[in-house]
Design a protein around this motif. Structure first.
Motif, PDB file in Angstrom:
ATOM      1  N   ARG A 446       0.809  -1.224   0.000  1.00 56.85           N
ATOM      2  CA  ARG A 446       0.000   0.000   0.000  1.00 56.85           C
ATOM      3  C   ARG A 446       0.839   1.270   0.000  1.00 56.85           C
ATOM      4  O   ARG A 446       0.328   2.345  -0.293  1.00 56.85           O
ATOM      5  CB  ARG A 446      -0.930   0.012   1.216  1.00 56.85           C
ATOM      6  CG  ARG A 446      -1.970  -1.100   1.194  1.00 56.85           C
ATOM      7  CD  ARG A 446      -2.930  -0.962   2.357  1.00 56.85           C
ATOM      8  NE  ARG A 446      -3.966  -1.978   2.322  1.00 56.85           N
ATOM      9  CZ  ARG A 446      -4.948  -2.065   3.211  1.00 56.85           C
ATOM     10  NH1 ARG A 446      -5.000  -1.200   4.228  1.00 56.85           N
ATOM     11  NH2 ARG A 446      -5.859  -3.019   3.102  1.00 56.85           N
ATOM     12  N   ASN A 447       2.087   1.135   0.350  1.00 52.51           N
ATOM     13  CA  ASN A 447       2.937   2.327   0.420  1.00 52.51           C
ATOM     14  C   ASN A 447       4.357   1.935   0.050  1.00 52.51           C
ATOM     15  O   ASN A 447       4.791   0.808   0.284  1.00 52.51           O
ATOM     16  CB  ASN A 447       2.901   2.925   1.829  1.00 52.51           C
ATOM     17  CG  ASN A 447       3.499   4.313   1.861  1.00 52.51           C
ATOM     18  OD1 ASN A 447       3.661   4.953   0.816  1.00 52.51           O
ATOM     19  ND2 ASN A 447       3.845   4.798   3.039  1.00 52.51           N
ATOM     20  N   SER A 449       8.290   2.875   0.586  1.00 52.04           N
ATOM     21  CA  SER A 449       9.288   3.632   1.346  1.00 52.04           C
ATOM     22  C   SER A 449      10.327   4.206   0.385  1.00 52.04           C
ATOM     23  O   SER A 449      10.459   3.754  -0.758  1.00 52.04           O
ATOM     24  CB  SER A 449       9.969   2.713   2.368  1.00 52.04           C
ATOM     25  OG  SER A 449      10.715   1.712   1.696  1.00 52.04           O
ATOM     26  N   GLU A 450      11.070   5.184   0.853  1.00 50.74           N
ATOM     27  CA  GLU A 450      12.117   5.770   0.020  1.00 50.74           C
ATOM     28  C   GLU A 450      13.171   4.721  -0.332  1.00 50.74           C
ATOM     29  O   GLU A 450      13.719   4.715  -1.440  1.00 50.74           O
ATOM     30  CB  GLU A 450      12.777   6.945   0.753  1.00 50.74           C
ATOM     31  CG  GLU A 450      11.933   8.206   0.782  1.00 50.74           C
ATOM     32  CD  GLU A 450      11.561   8.675  -0.614  1.00 50.74           C
ATOM     33  OE1 GLU A 450      12.443   8.677  -1.498  1.00 50.74           O
ATOM     34  OE2 GLU A 450      10.393   9.032  -0.833  1.00 50.74           O
ATOM     35  N   ARG A 453      11.825   2.748  -3.202  1.00 49.07           N
ATOM     36  CA  ARG A 453      11.819   3.544  -4.439  1.00 49.07           C
ATOM     37  C   ARG A 453      13.206   3.570  -5.073  1.00 49.07           C
ATOM     38  O   ARG A 453      13.349   3.508  -6.300  1.00 49.07           O
ATOM     39  CB  ARG A 453      11.351   4.966  -4.141  1.00 49.07           C
ATOM     40  CG  ARG A 453       9.909   5.083  -3.697  1.00 49.07           C
ATOM     41  CD  ARG A 453       9.593   6.524  -3.310  1.00 49.07           C
ATOM     42  NE  ARG A 453       8.412   6.616  -2.490  1.00 49.07           N
ATOM     43  CZ  ARG A 453       7.183   6.778  -2.969  1.00 49.07           C
ATOM     44  NH1 ARG A 453       7.005   6.895  -4.270  1.00 49.07           N
ATOM     45  NH2 ARG A 453       6.136   6.860  -2.159  1.00 49.07           N
ATOM     46  N   HIS A 482       6.076   6.325  -8.435  1.00 47.57           N
ATOM     47  CA  HIS A 482       4.797   6.739  -7.861  1.00 47.57           C
ATOM     48  C   HIS A 482       3.834   5.558  -7.881  1.00 47.57           C
ATOM     49  O   HIS A 482       3.649   4.910  -8.925  1.00 47.57           O
ATOM     50  CB  HIS A 482       4.182   7.896  -8.660  1.00 47.57           C
ATOM     51  CG  HIS A 482       5.125   9.038  -8.895  1.00 47.57           C
ATOM     52  ND1 HIS A 482       5.354  10.036  -7.976  1.00 47.57           N
ATOM     53  CD2 HIS A 482       5.925   9.326  -9.967  1.00 47.57           C
ATOM     54  CE1 HIS A 482       6.237  10.905  -8.464  1.00 47.57           C
ATOM     55  NE2 HIS A 482       6.600  10.490  -9.666  1.00 47.57           N
ATOM     56  N   ARG A 485      -3.495   4.609  -7.443  1.00 46.85           N
ATOM     57  CA  ARG A 485      -4.622   3.889  -6.861  1.00 46.85           C
ATOM     58  C   ARG A 485      -5.193   2.878  -7.844  1.00 46.85           C
ATOM     59  O   ARG A 485      -5.020   3.012  -9.063  1.00 46.85           O
ATOM     60  CB  ARG A 485      -5.713   4.870  -6.433  1.00 46.85           C
ATOM     61  CG  ARG A 485      -6.431   5.563  -7.567  1.00 46.85           C
ATOM     62  CD  ARG A 485      -7.632   6.345  -7.027  1.00 46.85           C
ATOM     63  NE  ARG A 485      -7.187   7.449  -6.193  1.00 46.85           N
ATOM     64  CZ  ARG A 485      -7.225   8.729  -6.567  1.00 46.85           C
ATOM     65  NH1 ARG A 485      -7.671   9.042  -7.778  1.00 46.85           N
ATOM     66  NH2 ARG A 485      -6.832   9.674  -5.757  1.00 46.85           N
ATOM     67  N   VAL A 526      -0.936   7.911  -5.248  1.00 46.85           N
ATOM     68  CA  VAL A 526      -1.264   7.932  -3.816  1.00 46.85           C
ATOM     69  C   VAL A 526      -0.013   7.854  -2.952  1.00 46.85           C
ATOM     70  O   VAL A 526      -0.077   8.049  -1.744  1.00 46.85           O
ATOM     71  CB  VAL A 526      -2.207   6.769  -3.459  1.00 46.85           C
ATOM     72  CG1 VAL A 526      -3.550   6.936  -4.147  1.00 46.85           C
ATOM     73  CG2 VAL A 526      -1.590   5.416  -3.803  1.00 46.85           C
ATOM     74  N   SER A 527       1.120   7.561  -3.566  1.00 45.33           N
ATOM     75  CA  SER A 527       2.350   7.438  -2.774  1.00 45.33           C
ATOM     76  C   SER A 527       3.551   7.713  -3.664  1.00 45.33           C
ATOM     77  O   SER A 527       3.547   7.370  -4.840  1.00 45.33           O
ATOM     78  CB  SER A 527       2.452   6.031  -2.184  1.00 45.33           C
ATOM     79  OG  SER A 527       3.716   5.822  -1.587  1.00 45.33           O
TER      80      SER A 527
END
Length: 527
Positions: A446-447, A449-450, A453, A482, A485, A526-527
């Motif tokens: 869902r997310n 982290s740096e 990425r 990025h 959704r 979204v992230s």
């Protein structure tokens, strides 16, 4: 004699079906008879097309010569006596052009693509007839009455045969005008053995929509048709959905064996996602490879896990351009099908009899074998989907490999879709070095982290020494990832399909060149 044989073929199954009739039988004897008659006709037609294909591939040089003459005569050009046309003269007369779908908007759809590759040719007929027979041989039960359902308005069989589904007793209702109706009809039947969809990305959207609207769809199934409610089936659907995406198709349809979709540029990622999640444990079969609306490859091997395609020697006229040798637009550098070498990579060049344009498609194939005198290939990547912000060329193949490696290092993540944008398109490099903007749709994460990425940029540097050199000098900035959704890429596909010049199946772009398309994804990050 032939008439007697036909009557015998029809009467034997009729007698057998009549004896096997029972009140509890789900399918009437008439349905089974219609199915048997349809298969007799399909079998004869497929046998005829198989003989034609064998003859044309055994004498590929002569077949391509006839295709070349046909192309020239379609434009009213004179051919030498005897129909022999010098290929070098043809190449010199018609210089290579590029088909660039990214220029559709600026040119209002007038890009250089073959104009009449819209299925209705011998290659598309062969792909449909031979594909059906090959599929029935590999999976004998899937095309039985009530065993197949199409979940999309488009069909994976490239030659339009409107009577086919009705004659073979497929579940999909005729005349349906929205995918929801098709999905509901499929959900009502628990005995499906084959699922069909126009393309893998369409099927991906169907399954994601099924998860999102599962309760509503189960209620619609429970209501059933007038006088035929299906509460037990609705409960089975609800229970299958509650267990998550992985293996969903087999829980909904326990007898399912194979998924049939058309192959085209940008479909591999959707196929991989479906195989790993919703359609886990199922075989995938594509009867043809489509480029710019036309059939360019036939798949005669549904039992193989990898998708291999035979390049047919008929119309449209196909040439092969060795990868890396077409930069100076030298027409004489192209090869005929009989000149293909195993393990070599080539870009496809098509000439269509209507537009008479020698068009570089940008689709790169690798020759994996020879069928008679024609190459059998697998499609590897598209030249037009490369990234470049400082003169480097990061190909679709290189980037996809790096992204797959990075996603493999993101705990629990499964890649569903992605597209890239060069930073200048979104004006996002102000005060920073030019870089890649990467939009991903993931399942299980869902997310980002740096640290996660940054893994994509590290993988790109490991795979591409040139990119690593530019990053070391600071000429190129780190790739920015990025997370979007769910449903963001469905919106993108709808925008692409809405273009007046869009063909089916629309190729899924991995590099977006237009700002408004890139902003569709940017607004859904979204992230």
């Amino acid at each position: 004699m032939l008439l007697c044989l036909l009557l015998l073929l029809l009467l034997l199954p009729l007698a057998m079906l009549w004896q096997q009739r029972s009140k509890d039988s789900r399918l009437s004897w008439l349905t089974n008879l219609r199915h048997q008659m349809a298969w007799v006709g399909l079998g004869w037609a497929a046998a005829w097309q198989q003989r034609r294909l064998e003859q044309s591939t055994l004498h590929a040089g002569q077949s391509q010569q006839r295709a070349l003459v046909w192309c020239l005569q379609g434009q009213g050009l004179r051919c030498p006596p005897g129909g022999n046309t010098d290929v070098n003269t043809f190449r010199n007369h018609l210089p290579l052009t590029k088909a660039n779908p990214d220029q559709e908007e600026e040119s209002k759809g007038q890009f250089l693509a073959p104009a009449s590759l819209q299925y209705h040719g011998e290659a598309s007929l062969q792909a449909t007839l031979l594909g059906l027979v090959a599929l029935n041989k590999a999976y004998p039960e899937v095309l039985a009455p009530g065993g197949t359902a199409c979940l999309t308005l488009t069909s994976p069989w490239p030659y339009p045969l409107p009577w086919l589904g009705h004659a073979l007793g497929w579940v999909s209702p005729s005349g349906a005008k929205d995918p929801r109706t098709l999905l509901l009809e499929a959900l009502r039947s628990s005995g499906l053995r084959a699922l069909e969809a126009g393309t893998a990305v369409e099927l991906l959207d169907i399954f994601m929509g099924l998860e999102a609207q599962g309760k509503e769809l189960a209620e619609a199934v429970a209501a059933g048709n007038p006088g035929a409610p299906l509460p037990q089936r609705a409960a089975e659907i609800q229970e299958a959905l509650e267990q998550g995406a992985r293996g969903l198709a087999l829980r909904l349809w326990p007898q399912l064996q194979v998924v049939v979709t058309l192959d085209a540029g940008g479909q591999a990622e959707a196929v991989a996602a479906l195989e790993a999640l919703w359609c886990q444990g199922l075989a995938f079969f594509s009867p043809a490879y489509i480029a710019f609306g036309g059939v360019v490859g036939l798949n005669l091997w549904p039992e193989k896990t990898q998708r291999f395609y035979l390049l047919p020697p008929g119309a449209p006229f196909i040439e092969l351009l060795p990868v890396g040798e077409g930069t100076q637009e030298e027409a004489a550098s192209t090869l005929l099908l009989v000149e293909a070498q195993t393990d070599k990579e080539y870009e496809l060049v098509l000439t269509d009899h209507t537009s008479l344009t020698r068009c570089r498609l940008g689709d790169v194939v690798q020759v994996v074998g020879i069928y008679n005198q024609c190459p059998v290939v697998r499609f590897t990547y598209r030249l037009g989907q490369a990234l470049s912000v400082r003169g480097e060329v990061t190909s679709e193949k290189v980037f996809s490999e790096a992204l797959a490696q990075a996603v493999g290092q993101w705990p629990g993540a499964k890649l569903l879709d992605h597209s890239c944008v060069e930073s200048h398109i979104l004006d996002s490099c102000a005060g920073a070095a030019p870089h890649y903007e990467v939009f991903v749709d993931l399942r299980g994460l869902r997310n980002l982290s740096e640290e996660n990425r940054e893994k994509l940029d590290h993988c790109l540097q490991e795979i591409s020494p040139h990119y690593k050199s530019l990053r070391f000098r600071g000429s190129v900035g780190s790739a920015r990832v990025h997370l979007v959704r769910p449903g963001a890429f469905r919106v993108l596909r709808e925008a692409l399909a809405a273009s007046p010049s869009s063909s089916f199946p629309p190729e899924m772009p991995r590099v977006l060149r237009h700002k408004h398309l890139a902003q569709l994804l940017q607004r859904r990050a979204v992230s």
